[in-house]
Design a protein around this motif. Structure first.
Motif, PDB file in Angstrom:
ATOM      1  N   ILE A 174       0.836  -1.214   0.000  1.00 36.31           N
ATOM      2  CA  ILE A 174       0.000   0.000   0.000  1.00 36.31           C
ATOM      3  C   ILE A 174       0.863   1.253   0.000  1.00 36.31           C
ATOM      4  O   ILE A 174       0.613   2.210  -0.737  1.00 36.31           O
ATOM      5  CB  ILE A 174      -0.936   0.012   1.222  1.00 36.31           C
ATOM      6  CG1 ILE A 174      -1.925  -1.154   1.154  1.00 36.31           C
ATOM      7  CG2 ILE A 174      -1.717   1.317   1.287  1.00 36.31           C
ATOM      8  CD1 ILE A 174      -2.741  -1.321   2.394  1.00 36.31           C
ATOM      9  N   ALA A 175       1.941   1.222   0.833  1.00 39.37           N
ATOM     10  CA  ALA A 175       2.792   2.405   0.961  1.00 39.37           C
ATOM     11  C   ALA A 175       3.441   2.781  -0.356  1.00 39.37           C
ATOM     12  O   ALA A 175       3.673   3.951  -0.633  1.00 39.37           O
ATOM     13  CB  ALA A 175       3.871   2.161   2.017  1.00 39.37           C
ATOM     14  N   SER A 176       3.754   1.776  -1.198  1.00 36.21           N
ATOM     15  CA  SER A 176       4.450   2.120  -2.432  1.00 36.21           C
ATOM     16  C   SER A 176       3.502   2.277  -3.612  1.00 36.21           C
ATOM     17  O   SER A 176       3.829   2.960  -4.579  1.00 36.21           O
ATOM     18  CB  SER A 176       5.494   1.048  -2.748  1.00 36.21           C
ATOM     19  OG  SER A 176       4.905  -0.210  -2.687  1.00 36.21           O
ATOM     20  N   ILE A 177       2.325   1.666  -3.532  1.00 36.32           N
ATOM     21  CA  ILE A 177       1.440   1.743  -4.699  1.00 36.32           C
ATOM     22  C   ILE A 177       0.753   3.101  -4.778  1.00 36.32           C
ATOM     23  O   ILE A 177       0.428   3.578  -5.874  1.00 36.32           O
ATOM     24  CB  ILE A 177       0.423   0.575  -4.677  1.00 36.32           C
ATOM     25  CG1 ILE A 177       0.209   0.057  -6.093  1.00 36.32           C
ATOM     26  CG2 ILE A 177      -0.913   0.997  -4.093  1.00 36.32           C
ATOM     27  CD1 ILE A 177      -0.188  -1.388  -6.130  1.00 36.32           C
ATOM     28  N   THR A 178       0.575   3.752  -3.603  1.00 35.80           N
ATOM     29  CA  THR A 178      -0.069   5.070  -3.613  1.00 35.80           C
ATOM     30  C   THR A 178       0.746   6.089  -4.413  1.00 35.80           C
ATOM     31  O   THR A 178       0.202   6.714  -5.337  1.00 35.80           O
ATOM     32  CB  THR A 178      -0.289   5.567  -2.178  1.00 35.80           C
ATOM     33  OG1 THR A 178      -0.774   4.489  -1.395  1.00 35.80           O
ATOM     34  CG2 THR A 178      -1.236   6.717  -2.125  1.00 35.80           C
ATOM     35  N   PRO A 179       2.053   6.295  -4.105  1.00 31.94           N
ATOM     36  CA  PRO A 179       2.820   7.253  -4.913  1.00 31.94           C
ATOM     37  C   PRO A 179       2.973   6.806  -6.363  1.00 31.94           C
ATOM     38  O   PRO A 179       2.996   7.652  -7.267  1.00 31.94           O
ATOM     39  CB  PRO A 179       4.180   7.323  -4.216  1.00 31.94           C
ATOM     40  CG  PRO A 179       4.253   6.133  -3.371  1.00 31.94           C
ATOM     41  CD  PRO A 179       2.864   5.801  -2.977  1.00 31.94           C
TER      42      PRO A 179
END
Lengths: 254, 161
Positions: A174-179
């Motif tokens: 989730i942390a990397s897919i948002t940006p």
């Protein structure tokens, strides 16, 4: 107090301590302290991350053993502090069984911070760390959203009672897919600082601290278990980020 | 630099709230996080190796946490766990993974080892301070006990003589 009452009180305090994020050595120490203060002749405590076993021997009586299994752990350090103070208070002043139990229930029922505030803080941690690692304000605002989404994912995972390793993987994704998604929409952002900021919300700070403190206290079993937990969480975060990064590369995104 | 100090402070503050720490302790634990970063930056010109700098700043925050815990009569963990967060090499983990993903094995391994060294420095810093403090505490306790027993023995000797 009678034997069964003593063991019930001390085990209640111990299991609440363990469930709210205290070190294992503190749990053992507190139980021992309470039992000794209540005039028990011999106390034997064994605590690991998920179980506490207590045996007490009273004067001219059979030994009593009781175990307690801790299934769910969450971090509420305020309760740890209150329980710690309570266990010290029991040593200094004589308290009755009802008094101690009332106090324990009062501490257990202590409300944690409001859900909205906790969500906001996750966002804040992510955005401030992305600024800390040299991101711009736009990066910070994307990181804020990433932090919120990470907390949303963590809540869902804890409701499904998924283990911490898999939770870390999901958190990393989730942390990397948002940006990544927001940069594929054409926002001029630097994905590195945002991802680092967002994964800082998942850092197992308490697990690291407790692991070291347990090892110092000579409790290698719990210390190493917690240390491995911390390492696995770190590994899980890296795997999660790698999964989404390579997925995006594969899809021809960033 | 002041700005990064503030970022570290408020990030630690937000982290402390997620740990459910209350009132005054909240501010003090958040200051610990900023303090660690301050020590790290202060030694930037003096010590070249950043692993050593991480070690020194961890010693600083552990001392801070131990002293505050004695003063405020609360567990050390409250201050230490929060203060440690800004020093945790989250960026190192990310870049290690990124290098491996790009197929750059050499860079990946060296960054990974560097990250591991930082993690080791953090734990060693806590280790040194906490074990020293616990030894000191035991010595103080034994001195206190000895004094108490001496006081008990003295009057009884007076009566006998």
């Amino acid at each position: 107090m009678k034997g069964p009452e003593i063991i019930k009180v001390s085990l209640q305090v111990g299991s609440l301590l363990l469930a709210n994020g205290a070190e294992t050595c503190r749990v053992e120490e507190s139980i021992e302290r309470i039992c000794k203060a209540c005039g028990v002749k011999e106390v034997h405590v064994f605590a690991v991350l998920s179980t506490i076993i207590v045996t007490i021997v009273m004067e001219d009586d059979y030994p009593i053993t009781q175990t307690s299994r801790i299934h769910k752990r969450n971090i509420e350090l305020h309760k740890v502090e209150c329980l710690n103070n309570l266990s010290r208070r029991i040593c200094y002043e004589t308290m009755s069984y009802e008094q101690i139990m009332a106090e324990v229930h009062r501490i257990d029922a202590f409300p944690s911070y409001h859900k909205v505030l906790i969500f906001f803080c996750y966002g804040l941690v992510a955005s401030l760390f992305s600024l800390f690692f040299g991101g711009s304000l736009l990066n910070a605002s994307v990181a804020f959203c990433a932090g919120l989404l990470v907390k949303l994912g963590l809540n869902a995972m804890s409701q499904l009672s998924v283990n911490s390793f898999f939770t870390a993987i999901i958190g990393g994704i989730i942390a990397s897919i948002t940006p990544l998604i927001s940069s594929s929409f054409g926002l001029p952002i630097d994905k590195d600082t945002i991802i680092i900021g967002a994964i800082m919300t998942l850092v197992p700070g308490l697990a690291i601290t407790n692991a070291i403190r347990d090892i110092i206290a000579g409790d290698f079993l719990s210390g190493i278990t917690r240390g491995i937990e911390a390492i696995l969480i770190g590994l899980g975060i890296a795997i999660g980020v790698a999964v989404s990064l390579s997925l995006f590369k594969f899809l021809g995104g960033v | 630099m002041i700005l990064t100090f503030l970022y570290a402070f408020f990030a630690s503050l937000a982290f402390a709230i997620t740990f459910n720490i209350r009132k005054k302790r909240l501010l003090f634990s958040a200051f610990g996080g900023a303090l660690g970063w301050l020590i790290y930056v202060a030694f930037q010109g003096i010590i070249v190796s950043d692993v050593l700098r991480y070690f020194i700043s961890t010693i600083g925050i552990s001392l801070y946490a131990e002293i505050l815990a004695r003063v405020s009569k609360s567990p050390t963990t409250i201050y230490l766990a929060v203060a440690l967060i800004p020093l945790v090499p989250g960026g190192g983990v990310y870049y290690t993974m990124l290098h491996f993903l790009n197929g750059d094995l050499n860079l990946g391994v060296s960054t990974g080892l560097h990250t591991l060294a930082i993690a080791g420095a953090l734990s060693m810093g806590i280790f040194v301070v906490s074990s020293t403090v616990s030894i000191l505490r035991k010595i103080m306790l034994s001195i206190k006990k000895r004094r108490k027993t001496n006081e008990k023995n003295k009057p009884s000797q007076n009566i006998s003589t």
